[in-house]
Design a protein around this motif. Sequence first.
Motif, PDB file in Angstrom:
ATOM      1  N   GLU A   1       0.865  -1.182   0.000  1.00  0.00           N
ATOM      2  CA  GLU A   1       0.000   0.000   0.000  1.00  0.00           C
ATOM      3  C   GLU A   1       0.899   1.228   0.000  1.00  0.00           C
ATOM      4  OE1 GLU A   1      -3.545   2.157   2.591  1.00  0.00           O
ATOM      5  OE2 GLU A   1      -2.574   0.354   3.363  1.00  0.00           O
TER       6      GLU A   1
ATOM      7  N   THR B   1       5.604   8.747   3.634  1.00  0.00           N
ATOM      8  CA  THR B   1       4.534   8.434   4.588  1.00  0.00           C
ATOM      9  C   THR B   1       3.550   7.452   3.956  1.00  0.00           C
ATOM     10  OG1 THR B   1       3.206  10.326   3.843  1.00  0.00           O
ATOM     11  CG2 THR B   1       4.716  10.682   5.695  1.00  0.00           C
ATOM     12  N   ASP B   2       2.893   6.691   4.803  1.00  0.00           N
ATOM     13  CA  ASP B   2       1.851   5.752   4.369  1.00  0.00           C
ATOM     14  C   ASP B   2       2.386   4.752   3.347  1.00  0.00           C
ATOM     15  OD1 ASP B   2      -0.057   7.061   5.979  1.00  0.00           O
ATOM     16  OD2 ASP B   2      -0.400   8.546   4.402  1.00  0.00           O
ATOM     17  N   GLN B   3       3.524   4.125   3.668  1.00  0.00           N
ATOM     18  CA  GLN B   3       4.148   3.132   2.797  1.00  0.00           C
ATOM     19  C   GLN B   3       4.170   1.793   3.543  1.00  0.00           C
ATOM     20  OE1 GLN B   3       5.354   4.399  -0.471  1.00  0.00           O
ATOM     21  NE2 GLN B   3       3.939   5.882   0.433  1.00  0.00           N
ATOM     22  N   TYR B   4       3.466   0.791   3.005  1.00  0.00           N
ATOM     23  CA  TYR B   4       3.278  -0.446   3.748  1.00  0.00           C
ATOM     24  C   TYR B   4       3.556  -1.685   2.895  1.00  0.00           C
ATOM     25  CZ  TYR B   4       0.614   2.675   6.809  1.00  0.00           C
ATOM     26  OH  TYR B   4       0.224   3.702   7.627  1.00  0.00           O
TER      27      TYR B   4
ATOM     28  N   SER C   1      -3.009   0.091   6.235  1.00  0.00           N
ATOM     29  CA  SER C   1      -3.002   1.389   6.917  1.00  0.00           C
ATOM     30  C   SER C   1      -4.099   1.524   7.955  1.00  0.00           C
ATOM     31  CB  SER C   1      -3.118   2.519   5.894  1.00  0.00           C
ATOM     32  OG  SER C   1      -4.326   2.398   5.148  1.00  0.00           O
ATOM     33  N   LYS C   2      -5.129   0.699   7.887  1.00  0.00           N
ATOM     34  CA  LYS C   2      -6.237   0.774   8.839  1.00  0.00           C
ATOM     35  C   LYS C   2      -6.088  -0.220   9.986  1.00  0.00           C
ATOM     36  CE  LYS C   2      -9.787   2.596   5.708  1.00  0.00           C
ATOM     37  NZ  LYS C   2     -11.158   2.407   5.183  1.00  0.00           N
TER      38      LYS C   2
ATOM     39  N   THR D   1       6.425  -0.805   7.732  1.00  0.00           N
ATOM     40  CA  THR D   1       6.079   0.578   7.406  1.00  0.00           C
ATOM     41  C   THR D   1       7.342   1.346   7.028  1.00  0.00           C
ATOM     42  OG1 THR D   1       4.309   0.487   9.068  1.00  0.00           O
ATOM     43  CG2 THR D   1       4.925   2.660   8.221  1.00  0.00           C
TER      44      THR D   1
END
Length: 345
Positions: A74, A95-98, A153-154, A205
Amino acid sequence: MHLSKLPFGLVLLGSMVLLIGASLTTSAQDTSVVTATPASTNTPTATTTLIPTATAQGSLFIRQIMDGADDVNESGSVFDIDKENLWIGNGDSLTDQYLALRFTNVAIPPGSTIHAAHLEVYATQDEWISLAYSLQAESADNSDPFTSDDPPSKRALTEAVVEHESNVQWLANRWYPLDDIGVVVQAVIDRPGWQSGNSLSIIATGSENGGNFARKFFSAFEADPLRAARLVIDVSPSAVTPAVAQFPTLTPNPCSGITLPTRLSVDHKGRVPADATQRVNVRPAPNISTPPSGQVKNGDSFNVLNGPVCADSVRWFQIRYGENNDKGWIAEGQNNVYFVEPVDG
C-alpha cells in the motif's frame, strides 16, 4: 522499542518450504549452502537457498504465504494485491508506505515462548539501495484478509516494533532473512484471544529515514508460490492443548519426507481433475489404514476445512464434499502424483 537488527536464519530446502506450513521441525542445520531441488510435475522449480544458519533454542515453525491476497503493498491511496513483485521500504512518498504479509493457520499454542522469528524473502533482481522501515504485527487475535476497504493502513499495530536501517546489496534469485522480530510475534501469541491455528500479519512501514523509492523488491505469491515470503519462528510450545485439534502437534515434522509440494489451502476449494481416471477415497481419519467412508469423483469439487496433516508419507486435508455435505480426509497426492488440485477463485 528498538532491537538488534541482526537476523537469525536457518537452512530451508527449496521445495520443502510449503510442506511444513502447520508443523515444526526440531533443529536447525549448520550448513549454509544447499543444492536446488528438481521440479516435480506441474509445480514451480525451486532454486538454491543461501541463508545464514543459527542454532534454534526450541522448535522451528515455518509458514509460507498461501494466497495472493495475503501479500500486499500500500502506497498512499494505491493498494496493490495482485502484483508479482512486492517491495519493502518506501515508494513515491515518505509516509503511508506499507508491506503486509498475512500468515494463516499459525499452529502455535497460546502461552508459547518465542525465542526468535524472522521473515525470509526471495530477491527478484540485483539491488543495492539504503532501506529504512519498521516491523510490527497487527494487534489482533486472528488477522483478517487484506482488502481495499481494510488495507494495512487501517490495522492497529503492536507496541512491539523492530526498526531497520541498512545499505547492503541483494543479489537476484536468492533468499534473504530480514530482522529478528521475535518480540513482535510474542506480542501476538501473548494476546488473551490468541488460539493455535489463527492468522498473524506482519506489517512493514517505510521510515522517513529512507528516501523516496528507497525500497527492495522480492517475489510475491502470484509470481511463484514456492518463492513467496515465509515466516520462521523459533518457539518452545506451551503445554496448552491447541484449540484446533486437526492441526499437527508441535513435534518433529512428519511432512519432511514428502517431496510433493502442497497446493491445497484451508478455506479454499479443491477438486478431483476432470480427466482423472478414478475416484479419490475420503476417509474418517487421515491415514491409509482407515477404511474409506466416501469418494469424490472426477470433476467434483470440495471445500478444504483443515490441514495439512501428514501420515503414511501422504499429506491429508479435511474436506466437506457431496450433496450431503459430508466431512472426511482426502490425500492430496503420493509418489509425485497429485490426486486433487486447487480451484481458482
